[in-house]
Scaffold this active site. Sequence first.
Site, PDB file in Angstrom:
ATOM      1  N   ASN A 115      35.812  35.728  39.704  1.00 20.69           N
ATOM      2  CA  ASN A 115      37.049  36.466  39.391  1.00 20.69           C
ATOM      3  C   ASN A 115      38.265  35.553  39.509  1.00 20.69           C
ATOM      4  O   ASN A 115      39.189  35.648  38.700  1.00 20.69           O
ATOM      5  CB  ASN A 115      37.186  37.694  40.287  1.00 20.69           C
ATOM      6  N   GLY A 172      33.642  33.115  43.398  1.00 20.33           N
ATOM      7  CA  GLY A 172      34.970  32.981  42.797  1.00 20.33           C
ATOM      8  C   GLY A 172      35.019  33.086  41.291  1.00 20.33           C
ATOM      9  O   GLY A 172      35.902  32.515  40.653  1.00 20.33           O
ATOM     10  N   ALA A 222      33.395  43.962  32.649  1.00 21.59           N
ATOM     11  CA  ALA A 222      34.476  44.753  33.253  1.00 21.59           C
ATOM     12  C   ALA A 222      35.394  43.920  34.164  1.00 21.59           C
ATOM     13  O   ALA A 222      36.573  43.759  33.875  1.00 21.59           O
ATOM     14  CB  ALA A 222      33.883  45.932  34.024  1.00 21.59           C
ATOM     15  N   HIS A 260      36.876  46.197  42.574  1.00 21.53           N
ATOM     16  CA  HIS A 260      35.663  46.790  43.152  1.00 21.53           C
ATOM     17  C   HIS A 260      34.638  47.003  42.035  1.00 21.53           C
ATOM     18  O   HIS A 260      34.977  47.545  40.980  1.00 21.53           O
ATOM     19  CB  HIS A 260      35.993  48.120  43.841  1.00 21.53           C
TER      20      HIS A 260
HETATM   21  C1  GRF Z   1      32.638  40.890  42.625  1.00 24.15           C
HETATM   22  O1  GRF Z   1      31.598  41.680  42.175  1.00 24.15           O
HETATM   23  C2  GRF Z   1      33.729  41.760  43.171  1.00 24.15           C
HETATM   24  O2  GRF Z   1      33.932  42.932  42.452  1.00 24.15           O
HETATM   25  C3  GRF Z   1      33.197  42.069  44.532  1.00 24.15           C
HETATM   26  O3  GRF Z   1      32.621  40.853  44.968  1.00 24.15           O
HETATM   27  C4  GRF Z   1      32.219  40.083  43.849  1.00 24.15           C
HETATM   28  C5  GRF Z   1      32.888  38.742  43.935  1.00 24.15           C
HETATM   29  O4  GRF Z   1      32.477  37.855  42.962  1.00 24.15           O
HETATM   30  N1  GRF Z   1      34.202  42.653  45.376  1.00 24.15           N
HETATM   31  P1  GRF Z   1      33.227  36.491  42.710  1.00 24.15           P
HETATM   32  O5  GRF Z   1      33.371  35.776  44.049  1.00 24.15           O
HETATM   33  O6  GRF Z   1      34.568  36.764  42.080  1.00 24.15           O
HETATM   34  O7  GRF Z   1      32.334  35.710  41.788  1.00 24.15           O
END
Ligand code: GRF
Length: 208
Positions: free
Chosen positions: A14, A12, A180, A110
């Site tokens: 992001n 999590g 990014a 992505h």
């Molecule tokens: C990220 O690299 C995202 O782009 C991919 O899965 C990962 C998730 O990371 N789809 P997080 O759970 O947000 O740390």
Amino acid sequence: MLKLLVCVSGCGTNLQAIIDSIADKKITNAGVAYVISNNYGVKSLERAENAGIPACVLSPKDYPDRAAFNKAFLEKVKEINPDLVVLAGFLVRIPEEFVKEYSNRIVNIHPSLIPSFCGVGYYGLKVHEKVLERGVKITGATVHFVNEGMDEGPIIDQKAVEVLEGDTPEVLQRRVMEQAEWVILPKAIDDIANERIRVVDGKVRRNI
Ligand code: GRF
């Protein structure tokens, strides 16, 4: 005020970038209303709790088949009634019915420059393993609207990241996130919340 539903599977980071960007006013006119995780006991749920955001686990493993899970997922989304659904590292294939109903209201992050290193089998660390295997010198991340295809929806933003000598998949993944993903995902949400972009003929256009 854009009501966000963020769907997660793991760490999590992001989700955290979104929460922090809202707190720092880098994202305006939006708030995270709810978090759905498909996994129990993940760090994402802790992050939601710490931020005072309601969350639940919806796991395909708890349902007799995919159709039953899809039904439960759709019901939950309807109950939350979000303006925008953010797939932030969500590793479950979302129901087609839901994609149609929420056309241009679902975004995904992505970890590569689409159309490179995307599609079936390209998720999580695997993307970075393939990038290193191929020996490309530039990779990055893409935020896009979700359509019925896999990683094929209109691209909102992309950011390039250098691949460096001696990178491991883990080191590269971290750099792609820091340089990014955590930048372009919050920015895209802010652009949507403030009506700076629109989809025309399957492509994202910036309002001038
Ligand atoms: C990220 O690299 C995202 O782009 C991919 O899965 C990962 C998730 O990371 N789809 P997080 O759970 O947000 O740390």
